[in-house]
Each structure stands twice: as structure tokens, then as C-alpha cells.
Design a protein around this motif. Sequence first.
Motif, mmCIF file in Angstrom:
data_model
loop_
_atom_site.group_PDB
_atom_site.id
_atom_site.type_symbol
_atom_site.label_atom_id
_atom_site.label_comp_id
_atom_site.label_asym_id
_atom_site.label_seq_id
_atom_site.Cartn_x
_atom_site.Cartn_y
_atom_site.Cartn_z
ATOM 1 N N LEU A 10 32.861 80.657 -56.739
ATOM 2 C CA LEU A 10 34.090 80.779 -57.528
ATOM 3 C C LEU A 10 34.112 79.752 -58.660
ATOM 4 O O LEU A 10 34.436 80.087 -59.806
ATOM 5 C CB LEU A 10 35.318 80.612 -56.626
ATOM 6 N N ASN A 11 33.737 78.526 -58.359
ATOM 7 C CA ASN A 11 33.699 77.489 -59.387
ATOM 8 C C ASN A 11 32.666 77.807 -60.462
ATOM 9 O O ASN A 11 32.893 77.545 -61.650
ATOM 10 C CB ASN A 11 33.416 76.114 -58.774
ATOM 11 N N PHE A 12 31.533 78.367 -60.066
ATOM 12 C CA PHE A 12 30.512 78.775 -61.023
ATOM 13 C C PHE A 12 31.086 79.822 -61.975
ATOM 14 O O PHE A 12 30.927 79.739 -63.191
ATOM 15 C CB PHE A 12 29.285 79.308 -60.283
ATOM 16 N N PHE A 13 31.781 80.786 -61.422
ATOM 17 C CA PHE A 13 32.399 81.838 -62.224
ATOM 18 C C PHE A 13 33.445 81.247 -63.171
ATOM 19 O O PHE A 13 33.475 81.564 -64.361
ATOM 20 C CB PHE A 13 33.027 82.887 -61.297
ATOM 21 N N LEU A 14 34.297 80.383 -62.638
ATOM 22 C CA LEU A 14 35.360 79.777 -63.452
ATOM 23 C C LEU A 14 34.818 78.802 -64.489
ATOM 24 O O LEU A 14 35.509 78.488 -65.461
ATOM 25 C CB LEU A 14 36.389 79.091 -62.551
ATOM 26 N N SER A 15 33.595 78.346 -64.311
ATOM 27 C CA SER A 15 32.935 77.480 -65.294
ATOM 28 C C SER A 15 32.119 78.312 -66.284
ATOM 29 O O SER A 15 31.232 77.781 -66.957
ATOM 30 C CB SER A 15 32.013 76.479 -64.591
ATOM 31 N N SER A 16 32.395 79.596 -66.336
ATOM 32 C CA SER A 16 31.685 80.532 -67.221
ATOM 33 C C SER A 16 30.182 80.516 -66.977
ATOM 34 O O SER A 16 29.386 80.664 -67.901
ATOM 35 C CB SER A 16 31.983 80.222 -68.690
ATOM 36 N N GLY A 17 29.787 80.296 -65.737
ATOM 37 C CA GLY A 17 28.375 80.331 -65.387
ATOM 38 C C GLY A 17 27.601 79.111 -65.849
ATOM 39 O O GLY A 17 26.389 79.158 -65.964
ATOM 40 N N SER A 18 28.301 78.011 -66.094
ATOM 41 C CA SER A 18 27.649 76.797 -66.582
ATOM 42 C C SER A 18 27.424 75.799 -65.451
ATOM 43 O O SER A 18 28.375 75.179 -64.958
ATOM 44 C CB SER A 18 28.490 76.145 -67.682
ATOM 45 N N ILE A 19 26.173 75.648 -65.054
ATOM 46 C CA ILE A 19 25.843 74.654 -64.029
ATOM 47 C C ILE A 19 26.122 73.253 -64.574
ATOM 48 O O ILE A 19 26.577 72.374 -63.848
ATOM 49 C CB ILE A 19 24.380 74.800 -63.580
ATOM 50 N N LYS A 20 25.881 73.073 -65.859
ATOM 51 C CA LYS A 20 26.139 71.780 -66.506
ATOM 52 C C LYS A 20 27.620 71.409 -66.382
ATOM 53 O O LYS A 20 27.959 70.270 -66.043
ATOM 54 C CB LYS A 20 25.730 71.849 -67.981
ATOM 55 N N GLU A 21 28.497 72.359 -66.616
ATOM 56 C CA GLU A 21 29.941 72.117 -66.507
ATOM 57 C C GLU A 21 30.329 71.843 -65.058
ATOM 58 O O GLU A 21 31.147 70.964 -64.779
ATOM 59 C CB GLU A 21 30.722 73.307 -67.064
ATOM 60 N N MET A 22 29.753 72.575 -64.125
ATOM 61 C CA MET A 22 30.048 72.341 -62.709
ATOM 62 C C MET A 22 29.612 70.947 -62.285
ATOM 63 O O MET A 22 30.335 70.264 -61.557
ATOM 64 C CB MET A 22 29.348 73.387 -61.830
ATOM 65 N N ALA A 23 28.438 70.514 -62.736
ATOM 66 C CA ALA A 23 27.935 69.180 -62.406
ATOM 67 C C ALA A 23 28.879 68.116 -62.959
ATOM 68 O O ALA A 23 29.197 67.145 -62.271
ATOM 69 C CB ALA A 23 26.531 68.990 -62.973
ATOM 70 N N LYS A 24 29.338 68.332 -64.170
ATOM 71 C CA LYS A 24 30.268 67.387 -64.802
ATOM 72 C C LYS A 24 31.566 67.292 -63.996
ATOM 73 O O LYS A 24 32.056 66.199 -63.710
ATOM 74 C CB LYS A 24 30.551 67.841 -66.237
ATOM 75 N N GLN A 25 32.129 68.438 -63.617
ATOM 76 C CA GLN A 25 33.389 68.464 -62.858
ATOM 77 C C GLN A 25 33.235 67.830 -61.475
ATOM 78 O O GLN A 25 34.162 67.209 -60.972
ATOM 79 C CB GLN A 25 33.888 69.900 -62.713
ATOM 80 N N ALA A 26 32.072 67.985 -60.862
ATOM 81 C CA ALA A 26 31.833 67.447 -59.520
ATOM 82 C C ALA A 26 31.273 66.025 -59.559
ATOM 83 O O ALA A 26 31.022 65.438 -58.509
ATOM 84 C CB ALA A 26 30.878 68.361 -58.764
ATOM 85 N N ASP A 27 31.069 65.507 -60.757
ATOM 86 C CA ASP A 27 30.498 64.169 -60.942
ATOM 87 C C ASP A 27 29.132 64.052 -60.256
ATOM 88 O O ASP A 27 28.849 63.095 -59.554
ATOM 89 C CB ASP A 27 31.467 63.090 -60.450
#
Length: 88
Positions: free
Chosen positions: A49-66
Motif C-alpha cells: 500500500l505504501n509503495f502504491f501511495l508513493s507512486s511506485g517510488s522505492i526512493k520515496e518509501m526509503a525516505k519516509q521510513a528513514d
Amino acid sequence: MKLPIICPSCDHTLNVSQMKCPNCTTEVNGDYELPVILKLNRDEQEFILNFFLSSGSIKEMAKQADLSYPTMRNKMDDLIQKINLLKN
């Protein structure tokens, strides 16, 4: 209440056998396999779900999860491997 997906006796994936409409109380009975995404644990479902909400950006997910990008990429690869095993 969380949907149980694993048998408490033998750790096998459960199937759905009954569904009920809360509006008209119609009941459907049978033996239906859960969709792959429901066979994943809650954390894995949240990851997707987070991957989807991050528009498929692993980079954005990594940033949000620190977390570092390679760490997040490894989590993604592990999840992809698990999904491929569940599909077969």
C-alpha cells in the motif's frame, strides 16, 4: 477484527468458505482461495500500500521510513520473491 489467514493448528493458508452481505443478509458458501495479497501478513500488505501511495517510488518509501535505498530495495525484492512463491 483481523481476517485470519493462517490455520492456528497447522500453519497452512486458510480458504474462505462463507461470506455474508451486511445489507440483505444473503450468504454465499463455497471453498474459495484467498487472493495472493491477502495471503501476505499485515506488514507486507502495508508495504505494498505504501509503495502504491508513493507512486511506485522505492526512493520515496526509503525516505519516509528513514532507511537507505538498498535496504528498501532488499525489502521489495524479498516481497517479490514471496509473492512469486505464493502464486505457484
